[in-house]
Motif scaffolding. Structure first.
Motif: not given
Length: 47
Positions: A5-9, A13-17, A19-26
């Motif tokens: 979970l730490r690695m996933a965070c 976080e990098r993907r959100m930075n 420009g992707e949304s949290f919902e898109q990433i999960v």
């Protein structure tokens, strides 16, 4: 929070930075449980 979970965070976080949304990433992580998704959201400050 376990190591996975730490690695996933960090990855999320990098993907959100980038420009992707949290919902898109999960969507890319179908094995995450609702509880794990909530833990990641909380860790990233999205509560």
């Amino acid at each position: 929070m376990n190591l996975f979970l730490r690695m996933a965070c960090r990855v999320i976080e990098r993907r959100m930075n980038a420009g992707e949304s949290f919902e898109q990433i999960v969507v890319d992580y179908p094995k995450l449980t609702d509880e794990e998704i909530q833990q990641i959201k909380t860790e990233l400050g999205g509560n």
